[in-house]
Design a protein around this motif. Structure first.
Motif, mmCIF file in Angstrom:
data_model
loop_
_atom_site.group_PDB
_atom_site.id
_atom_site.type_symbol
_atom_site.label_atom_id
_atom_site.label_comp_id
_atom_site.label_asym_id
_atom_site.label_seq_id
_atom_site.Cartn_x
_atom_site.Cartn_y
_atom_site.Cartn_z
ATOM 1 N N ILE A 1 40.001 41.243 39.029
ATOM 2 C CA ILE A 1 40.819 42.114 39.871
ATOM 3 C C ILE A 1 41.924 41.271 40.495
ATOM 4 C CG2 ILE A 1 39.509 41.818 42.030
ATOM 5 C CD1 ILE A 1 39.769 44.961 42.296
ATOM 6 N N ARG A 2 42.999 41.931 40.934
ATOM 7 C CA ARG A 2 44.114 41.243 41.590
ATOM 8 C C ARG A 2 43.988 41.419 43.102
ATOM 9 N NH1 ARG A 2 47.883 40.339 37.426
ATOM 10 N NH2 ARG A 2 46.596 40.247 35.540
ATOM 11 N N GLU A 3 44.566 40.491 43.832
ATOM 12 C CA GLU A 3 44.402 40.525 45.281
ATOM 13 C C GLU A 3 45.149 41.671 45.950
ATOM 14 O OE1 GLU A 3 45.668 36.876 47.005
ATOM 15 O OE2 GLU A 3 47.588 36.837 45.967
ATOM 16 N N ASP A 4 46.144 42.262 45.260
ATOM 17 C CA ASP A 4 46.873 43.377 45.861
ATOM 18 C C ASP A 4 46.264 44.736 45.510
ATOM 19 O OD1 ASP A 4 47.532 43.305 43.213
ATOM 20 O OD2 ASP A 4 49.689 43.580 43.502
ATOM 21 N N GLN A 5 45.163 44.735 44.755
ATOM 22 C CA GLN A 5 44.464 45.989 44.483
ATOM 23 C C GLN A 5 43.594 46.352 45.682
ATOM 24 O OE1 GLN A 5 43.455 44.664 40.082
ATOM 25 N NE2 GLN A 5 43.000 46.852 40.289
ATOM 26 N N SER A 6 43.181 47.608 45.735
ATOM 27 C CA SER A 6 42.447 48.085 46.907
ATOM 28 C C SER A 6 40.954 47.785 46.809
ATOM 29 C CB SER A 6 42.645 49.592 47.074
ATOM 30 O OG SER A 6 41.956 50.297 46.049
ATOM 31 N N ILE A 7 40.315 47.810 47.972
ATOM 32 C CA ILE A 7 38.861 47.646 48.033
ATOM 33 C C ILE A 7 38.177 48.787 47.282
ATOM 34 C CG2 ILE A 7 36.861 47.521 49.567
ATOM 35 C CD1 ILE A 7 38.668 45.124 49.721
ATOM 36 N N LEU A 8 38.766 49.972 47.364
ATOM 37 C CA LEU A 8 38.206 51.128 46.661
ATOM 38 C C LEU A 8 38.190 50.884 45.152
ATOM 39 C CD1 LEU A 8 37.093 53.998 46.894
ATOM 40 C CD2 LEU A 8 39.450 54.844 46.746
ATOM 41 N N ARG B 1 42.102 32.963 42.449
ATOM 42 C CA ARG B 1 42.588 32.951 43.824
ATOM 43 C C ARG B 1 41.492 33.236 44.840
ATOM 44 N NH1 ARG B 1 46.615 29.761 43.339
ATOM 45 N NH2 ARG B 1 48.456 30.605 42.294
ATOM 46 N N GLY B 2 40.393 33.775 44.352
ATOM 47 C CA GLY B 2 39.306 34.102 45.259
ATOM 48 C C GLY B 2 38.208 34.831 44.511
ATOM 49 N N ILE B 3 37.263 35.347 45.261
ATOM 50 C CA ILE B 3 36.191 36.150 44.674
ATOM 51 C C ILE B 3 35.781 37.196 45.695
ATOM 52 C CG2 ILE B 3 34.267 34.695 45.464
ATOM 53 C CD1 ILE B 3 33.063 35.162 42.593
ATOM 54 N N ILE B 4 35.458 38.384 45.217
ATOM 55 C CA ILE B 4 35.019 39.461 46.097
ATOM 56 C C ILE B 4 33.673 39.967 45.601
ATOM 57 C CG2 ILE B 4 36.324 41.218 44.803
ATOM 58 C CD1 ILE B 4 36.713 42.669 47.506
ATOM 59 N N THR B 5 32.757 40.204 46.521
ATOM 60 C CA THR B 5 31.408 40.641 46.166
ATOM 61 C C THR B 5 31.122 42.021 46.741
ATOM 62 O OG1 THR B 5 30.341 39.728 48.144
ATOM 63 C CG2 THR B 5 30.671 38.227 46.274
ATOM 64 N N SER B 6 30.042 42.609 46.271
ATOM 65 C CA SER B 6 29.635 43.914 46.802
ATOM 66 C C SER B 6 29.298 43.805 48.287
ATOM 67 C CB SER B 6 28.440 44.456 46.020
ATOM 68 O OG SER B 6 27.377 43.519 46.009
ATOM 69 N N LEU C 1 42.801 49.258 52.421
ATOM 70 C CA LEU C 1 42.433 47.845 52.516
ATOM 71 C C LEU C 1 42.627 47.165 51.169
ATOM 72 C CD1 LEU C 1 39.135 47.517 54.601
ATOM 73 C CD2 LEU C 1 41.311 46.372 55.046
ATOM 74 N N LYS C 2 43.179 45.969 51.174
ATOM 75 C CA LYS C 2 43.417 45.232 49.940
ATOM 76 C C LYS C 2 42.329 44.174 49.721
ATOM 77 C CE LYS C 2 47.192 47.482 49.173
ATOM 78 N NZ LYS C 2 47.215 48.525 48.124
ATOM 79 N N VAL C 3 42.157 43.819 48.461
ATOM 80 C CA VAL C 3 41.179 42.789 48.103
ATOM 81 C C VAL C 3 41.440 41.501 48.875
ATOM 82 C CG1 VAL C 3 40.425 41.276 46.218
ATOM 83 C CG2 VAL C 3 40.675 43.733 45.816
ATOM 84 N N LYS C 4 42.716 41.143 49.032
ATOM 85 C CA LYS C 4 43.066 39.901 49.720
ATOM 86 C C LYS C 4 42.623 39.894 51.179
ATOM 87 C CE LYS C 4 47.761 41.545 50.721
ATOM 88 N NZ LYS C 4 49.201 41.324 50.431
ATOM 89 N N ASP C 5 42.363 41.089 51.744
ATOM 90 C CA ASP C 5 41.960 41.179 53.146
ATOM 91 C C ASP C 5 40.503 40.772 53.364
ATOM 92 O OD1 ASP C 5 44.495 42.174 53.884
ATOM 93 O OD2 ASP C 5 43.896 44.223 53.366
ATOM 94 N N VAL C 6 39.680 40.858 52.319
ATOM 95 C CA VAL C 6 38.246 40.589 52.511
ATOM 96 C C VAL C 6 37.678 39.552 51.534
ATOM 97 C CG1 VAL C 6 37.842 42.901 53.433
ATOM 98 C CG2 VAL C 6 37.522 42.481 51.001
ATOM 99 N N MET C 7 38.449 39.154 50.525
ATOM 100 C CA MET C 7 37.912 38.235 49.516
ATOM 101 C C MET C 7 37.663 36.848 50.103
ATOM 102 S SD MET C 7 41.269 37.290 47.210
ATOM 103 C CE MET C 7 42.470 36.075 47.770
#
Length: 219
Positions: free
Chosen positions: A14-21, A45-50, A76-82
Motif C-alpha cells: 500500500i502507499r502512504e497516501d492511501q486511506s486507512i479504510l 517507507r513503513g509498515i501498517i498492521t491490523s 485518515l491516511k496510512v502515513k498517519d498511523v504506520m
C-alpha cells in the motif's frame, strides 16, 4: 535454507497516501495482518498492521454509525498511523536469523529488501514453520530417537557412524546444549528392519537413549 527460498513474492503493498479504510479492506480481502508501505520506486517507507488500524478506529462503544466510522477511516491516511521504523531482512539471510528477529521483536512478518531498501518479498512466521517441517523431515514416517550425550567433539560423528554401519539413513539431526557439559541429540531416521536394533547399539556405545518414538509423517 535462506530467506529467498521461502519468502512470498510478489507482495501486496500500500502507499502512504492511501486511506486507512483502503488498508483495512485490502487486509480483509487478502486475509493479511500487515502491509508494507512503499513509494513509487518500491522502497519501503513503513509498515501498517491490523492493530494499527484497530487503534485508529472508533471503539465499539462509540455512538458513531458504520457510515460515520468508515468516513473517518477514509479521511485518515496510512502515513498517519504506520510504523516508520521497519525491521527488515535480506534475501540471503538465513531462516534461523529471521526466526530470531521474529521472536525478538514479536512481529508476525518481515519485509525482505535489497541493498537499496526496495521490497523483494515478505517472510512470515508461517513460512518459518513450514520450512522447519521440511528441514526436520516431519512429513515423512520415521524413527525419532533422543540421546543424552557428552557435549564434546566427535559425539555426533560417532552416533552417525553407528547408524551408517547399520544402514540407517538420517533424515535430520538436531543438538541442544544443556549447559552442564551434556547435550541432547535428537535424530529422525528412516524406518527400516534394523530400526529398533540400533537403539541397543547406541546404548552399547555408552550413550543414554532417553526417548524413542515411531512417527507417521505429518500431512
Amino acid at each position: 535454507m535462506l530467506v529467498k527460498d521461502i519468502m512470498t513474492e510478489p507482495v501486496v503493498t500500500i502507499r502512504e497516501d492511501q486511506s486507512i479504510l483502503e488498508a483495512r479492506e485490502i487486509m480483509r480481502g487478502k486475509r493479511l495482518i500487515s502491509l508494507p508501505v512503499v513509494d513509487d520506486m518500491q522502497r519501503v517507507r513503513g509498515i501498517i498492521t491490523s492493530d494499527d488500524i484497530g487503534k485508529a478506529s472508533p471503539s465499539d462503544s462509540s455512538t458513531l454509525s458504520r457510515y460515520e466510522a468508515n468516513y473517518l477511516l477514509g479521511r485518515l491516511k496510512v502515513k498517519d498511523v504506520m510504523k516508520r521504523s521497519v525491521i527488515s531482512v535480506e534475501a540471503d539471510d538465513t531462516i534461523e536469523y529471521v526466526a530470531y528477529k521474529l521472536y525478538k521483536y514479536k512481529v508476525n512478518a518481515l519485509p525482505v529488501v535489497n541493498q537499496e531498501n526496495k521490497l523483494c518479498g515478505i517472510v512470515s512466521r508461517s513460512d518459518i514453520f513450514r520450512s522447519i517441517v521440511e528441514i526436520m523431515g516431519m512429513n515423512r514416517n520415521c524413527l525419532r530417537i533422543t540421546i543424552e550425550a557428552p557435549d564434546k567433539v566427535g559425539v555426533v560423528a560417532e552416533i552417525s557412524n553407528i547408524m551408517k554401519e547399520d544402514g540407517i539413513n538420517i533424515i535430520s539431526l538436531v543438538t541442544k546444549q544443556n549447559g552442564d557439559g551434556t547435550a541432547e541429540v535428537t535424530i529422525r531416521a528412516a524406518l527400516n528392519n534394523n530400526g529398533m536394533d540400533i537403539i541397543e547399539q547406541i546404548r552399547e556405545a555408552g550413550y543414554e537413549v532417553s526417548d524413542v518414538m515411531t512417527l507417521d509423517g505429518i500431512e
